[in-house]
Design a protein around this motif. Structure first.
Motif, PDB file in Angstrom:
ATOM      1  N   LYS A   1      -6.258 -35.539  45.386  1.00 14.40           N
ATOM      2  CA  LYS A   1      -6.722 -36.405  46.480  1.00 14.40           C
ATOM      3  C   LYS A   1      -8.239 -36.277  46.638  1.00 14.40           C
ATOM      4  CE  LYS A   1      -5.767 -35.207  50.727  1.00 14.40           C
ATOM      5  NZ  LYS A   1      -5.160 -34.977  52.042  1.00 14.40           N
TER       6      LYS A   1
ATOM      7  N   ARG B   1     -10.089 -38.172  43.872  1.00 16.10           N
ATOM      8  CA  ARG B   1     -10.092 -39.621  44.140  1.00 16.10           C
ATOM      9  C   ARG B   1     -11.106 -39.966  45.227  1.00 16.10           C
ATOM     10  NH1 ARG B   1      -4.633 -38.750  43.569  1.00 16.10           N
ATOM     11  NH2 ARG B   1      -4.284 -38.753  45.816  1.00 16.10           N
TER      12      ARG B   1
ATOM     13  N   THR C   1     -14.825 -39.343  44.029  1.00 12.20           N
ATOM     14  CA  THR C   1     -15.278 -40.255  42.972  1.00 12.20           C
ATOM     15  C   THR C   1     -15.112 -41.713  43.387  1.00 12.20           C
ATOM     16  OG1 THR C   1     -13.133 -40.096  41.828  1.00 12.20           O
ATOM     17  CG2 THR C   1     -14.897 -38.607  41.087  1.00 12.20           C
ATOM     18  N   ASP C   2     -13.897 -42.123  43.719  1.00 10.66           N
ATOM     19  CA  ASP C   2     -13.631 -43.536  44.000  1.00 10.66           C
ATOM     20  C   ASP C   2     -14.280 -44.027  45.291  1.00 10.66           C
ATOM     21  OD1 ASP C   2     -12.084 -43.438  41.721  1.00 10.66           O
ATOM     22  OD2 ASP C   2     -10.165 -43.454  42.788  1.00 10.66           O
ATOM     23  N   VAL C   3     -14.396 -43.160  46.291  1.00 13.30           N
ATOM     24  CA  VAL C   3     -14.938 -43.582  47.587  1.00 13.30           C
ATOM     25  C   VAL C   3     -16.418 -43.215  47.717  1.00 13.30           C
ATOM     26  CG1 VAL C   3     -14.718 -43.363  50.094  1.00 13.30           C
ATOM     27  CG2 VAL C   3     -12.657 -43.448  48.666  1.00 13.30           C
TER      28      VAL C   3
ATOM     29  N   GLY D   1     -18.396 -42.010  45.328  1.00 14.92           N
ATOM     30  CA  GLY D   1     -19.176 -42.455  44.170  1.00 14.92           C
ATOM     31  C   GLY D   1     -19.676 -41.359  43.255  1.00 14.92           C
TER      32      GLY D   1
ATOM     33  N   LYS E   1     -16.900 -37.244  37.910  1.00 18.06           N
ATOM     34  CA  LYS E   1     -16.264 -35.992  37.504  1.00 18.06           C
ATOM     35  C   LYS E   1     -17.088 -35.369  36.381  1.00 18.06           C
ATOM     36  CE  LYS E   1     -12.376 -35.990  35.158  1.00 18.06           C
ATOM     37  NZ  LYS E   1     -10.968 -36.017  34.767  1.00 18.06           N
TER      38      LYS E   1
ATOM     39  N   LEU F   1     -14.451 -49.225  53.462  1.00 24.18           N
ATOM     40  CA  LEU F   1     -13.453 -48.642  52.555  1.00 24.18           C
ATOM     41  C   LEU F   1     -12.399 -47.837  53.309  1.00 24.18           C
ATOM     42  CD1 LEU F   1     -15.800 -47.459  49.654  1.00 24.18           C
ATOM     43  CD2 LEU F   1     -14.211 -49.415  49.637  1.00 24.18           C
TER      44      LEU F   1
END
Length: 128
Positions: free
Chosen positions: A15, A18, A21-23, A25, A28, A95
């Protein structure tokens, strides 16, 4: 001497990866299996060879009460520099990120505080 690595304790590495990285920015950098957990780091895309943030499991018995106390008192576990706090606040809010402090000018610095969904408050900030 320079800072090479820092960490935040997270309740779920998948979690956290995610979210960071996804939120937020980040990218990894390392993912190395270590039994049930991993050595899992992220970096800024603006400085991929710079300071790494370790998404460290919060399994040690002292960590959860520590994290809970920080959150209860509104104390961020980490602070990240952004170019424009208001713009980043608007982007992240869109988001679905929950903020515990909206952008707040404090002299030459503006800050906001968000919930990283992994048991931490994170401050974003910029200087004028």
């Amino acid at each position: 001497m320079k800072i090479n690595l820092t960490s935040v304790f997270v309740d779920d590495q998948d979690k956290a990866l995610r979210f960071y990285t996804d939120v937020l920015g980040f990218l990894k950098k390392h993912e190395v299996p270590l039994g049930e957990a991993r050595w899992l780091t992220v970096v800024s895309p603006e400085d991929p060879d710079g300071t790494e943030l370790l998404l460290e499991p919060d399994g040690h018995p002292a960590v959860k009460p520590y994290k809970e106390a920080l959150v209860k008192d509104g104390i961020p576990a980490a602070a990240f520099d952004v170019d424009d706090v208001r713009a980043e606040f608007d982007r992240l809010s869109a988001l679905g990120v929950r903020f515990t402090q909206e952008p707040l000018p404090m002299g030459p610095v503006t800050t906001a505080v968000l919930d990283d969904t992994c048991g931490n408050l994170i401050q974003i900030m910029h200087s004028e």
